[in-house]
Design a protein around this motif. Structure first.
Motif, PDB file in Angstrom:
ATOM      1  N   UNK A 136       0.831  -1.203   0.000  1.00 42.77           N
ATOM      2  CA  UNK A 136       0.000   0.000   0.000  1.00 42.77           C
ATOM      3  C   UNK A 136       0.871   1.261   0.000  1.00 42.77           C
ATOM      4  N   UNK A 137       0.434   2.262  -0.756  1.00 43.53           N
ATOM      5  CA  UNK A 137       1.169   3.524  -0.837  1.00 43.53           C
ATOM      6  C   UNK A 137       0.201   4.693  -0.710  1.00 43.53           C
ATOM      7  N   UNK A 138       0.754   5.877  -0.476  1.00 43.07           N
ATOM      8  CA  UNK A 138      -0.064   7.087  -0.363  1.00 43.07           C
ATOM      9  C   UNK A 138      -0.872   7.298  -1.635  1.00 43.07           C
ATOM     10  N   UNK A 159      -7.678  -1.848   6.906  1.00 43.55           N
ATOM     11  CA  UNK A 159      -6.247  -1.623   6.706  1.00 43.55           C
ATOM     12  C   UNK A 159      -6.011  -0.298   5.982  1.00 43.55           C
ATOM     13  N   UNK A 160      -6.805  -0.038   4.962  1.00 46.20           N
ATOM     14  CA  UNK A 160      -6.670   1.207   4.201  1.00 46.20           C
ATOM     15  C   UNK A 160      -6.998   2.420   5.064  1.00 46.20           C
ATOM     16  N   UNK A 167      -1.283   9.098   7.585  1.00 39.62           N
ATOM     17  CA  UNK A 167      -0.643  10.106   6.717  1.00 39.62           C
ATOM     18  C   UNK A 167      -1.712  10.883   5.947  1.00 39.62           C
ATOM     19  N   UNK A 168      -2.692  11.376   6.672  1.00 38.17           N
ATOM     20  CA  UNK A 168      -3.859  12.004   6.057  1.00 38.17           C
ATOM     21  C   UNK A 168      -3.495  13.209   5.209  1.00 38.17           C
ATOM     22  N   UNK A 169      -2.598  14.048   5.710  1.00 40.64           N
ATOM     23  CA  UNK A 169      -2.263  15.282   5.003  1.00 40.64           C
ATOM     24  C   UNK A 169      -1.726  14.998   3.605  1.00 40.64           C
ATOM     25  N   UNK A 170      -0.975  13.926   3.452  1.00 44.93           N
ATOM     26  CA  UNK A 170      -0.444  13.554   2.132  1.00 44.93           C
ATOM     27  C   UNK A 170      -1.522  12.911   1.274  1.00 44.93           C
ATOM     28  N   UNK A 171      -2.358  12.092   1.889  1.00 44.85           N
ATOM     29  CA  UNK A 171      -3.384  11.362   1.128  1.00 44.85           C
ATOM     30  C   UNK A 171      -4.396  12.311   0.496  1.00 44.85           C
ATOM     31  N   UNK A 173      -4.105  15.012  -0.823  1.00 42.12           N
ATOM     32  CA  UNK A 173      -3.601  15.721  -2.000  1.00 42.12           C
ATOM     33  C   UNK A 173      -3.495  14.829  -3.227  1.00 42.12           C
ATOM     34  N   UNK A 174      -3.846  13.567  -3.101  1.00 40.59           N
ATOM     35  CA  UNK A 174      -3.683  12.630  -4.208  1.00 40.59           C
ATOM     36  C   UNK A 174      -4.893  12.628  -5.144  1.00 40.59           C
ATOM     37  N   UNK A 175      -4.663  12.152  -6.336  1.00 44.65           N
ATOM     38  CA  UNK A 175      -5.749  12.007  -7.296  1.00 44.65           C
ATOM     39  C   UNK A 175      -6.775  10.993  -6.799  1.00 44.65           C
ATOM     40  N   UNK A 176      -6.286   9.947  -6.148  1.00 40.51           N
ATOM     41  CA  UNK A 176      -7.190   8.929  -5.632  1.00 40.51           C
ATOM     42  C   UNK A 176      -8.188   9.489  -4.643  1.00 40.51           C
ATOM     43  N   UNK A 177      -7.759  10.421  -3.808  1.00 35.49           N
ATOM     44  CA  UNK A 177      -8.678  11.056  -2.855  1.00 35.49           C
ATOM     45  C   UNK A 177      -9.777  11.794  -3.604  1.00 35.49           C
TER      46      UNK A 177
END
Length: 299
Positions: A136-138, A159-160, A167-171, A173-177
């Motif tokens: 699993x990655x950010x 788990x996810x 690491x919510x602050x990084x997540x 900002x992702x396209x997946x979010x």
């Protein structure tokens, strides 16, 4: 009964490798699939696929009447056109059916999980879930969470969520979010352990809402109705609420009554009339002076 393959390596070669140009493609295999936009041909054996997978049994087991006792009388079938699946994903499924193992990478694991559910291959599903959890990655966690919810994989879902909490602050900002469904995003926002401040979370939800609005061609307030209910506006300071109101005039992301309830909690110096969960600081919430007045047990 299906005769076991002599070895995983041999069966892998029989199923995956295209034959030498001078040999007939069906000299050993008896079913052909044309896979993906690349129209890649995959040759396999009906007896193996049918014995290992009920979905393939239904697809391939329709022979002429009276042929049950004479498998050799069933003519070769195919090609079966599978245009909506990547060849690498389909080959992973075939590999599992022949070898009871699978070679995965981060680019195909979620799609192989999807195929394992579609074909009813529970053991392959477990292998995919284990691989996804281990790698699993950010960048991929939101897509994995969405798949876990869609396919009812509770263990992967938990788990996810734990990964996102770390690491919510990084997540955010992702396209997946930005591609999460409103239901899954609301589920994430219910967590007390998100490692991000509420003001940053409001901004992340606003960005998500604008992306969803453009994709779904629906108004921002409509697409965001469910997740916005989980934003903890009483945690914001008065100056932050003023800025929030200014931004809200542009897109109407947050219902006026929700902002009014946050102002009321400031005026009354407690979370009066606000659900108690909306007054609880999250793990990443920056302390504000008024937090000491919020009653976590308010109804």
């Amino acid at each position: 009964a299906c005769v076991p393959c002599p070895s995983p390596r041999a069966s892998h070669a029989l199923a995956f490798q295209a034959p030498h140009p001078s040999r007939s493609p069906l000299s050993h295999s008896d079913v052909t699939f044309v896979v993906g936009q690349e129209q890649q041909k995959v040759f396999a054996h009906r007896c193996v696929l049918a014995c290992r997978c009920q979905a393939f049994q239904g697809m391939l087991g329709q022979g002429p009447a009276g042929s049950e006792d004479s498998p050799s009388s069933i003519p070769p079938q195919g090609p079966f056109i599978l245009g909506n699946v990547q060849p690498e994903v389909f080959l992973a499924v075939i590999e599992f059916l022949y070898t009871n193992s699978v070679t995965l990478n981060s680019h195909i694991a979620l799609e192989v999980l999807t195929s394992s559910v579609e074909y009813g291959l529970q053991d392959l599903c477990k292998l995919c879930v284990k691989f996804i959890k281990d790698t699993l990655s950010v960048e991929q966690v939101c897509e994995a969470l969405q798949a876990a919810v869609t396919y009812g994989q509770a263990d992967l879902q938990q788990h996810c969520l734990a990964f996102i909490e770390g690491c919510t602050a990084a997540v955010v900002r992702t396209q997946g979010f930005h591609e999460l469904s409103d239901i899954v995003l609301a589920q994430v926002l219910r967590s007390d352990r998100l490692a991000v401040d509420e003001l940053d979370l409001v901004q992340a939800v606003r960005e998500w809402a604008h992306v969803s609005s453009a994709v779904l061609e629906r108004p921002v307030p409509e697409v965001a109705a469910l997740p916005v209910r989980e934003l903890r506006l009483p945690l914001l300071a008065p100056s932050e609420l003023v800025t929030l109101e200014s931004h809200n005039q542009r897109d109407l992301l947050i219902p006026v009554e929700s902002i009014a309830a946050a102002w009321r909690s400031h005026a009354l110096r407690k979370g009066s009339g606000v659900p108690s969960r909306l007054c609880r600081p999250r793990r990443g919430t920056r302390p504000r002076d008024h937090h000491r007045h919020l009653d976590p047990h308010a109804k």
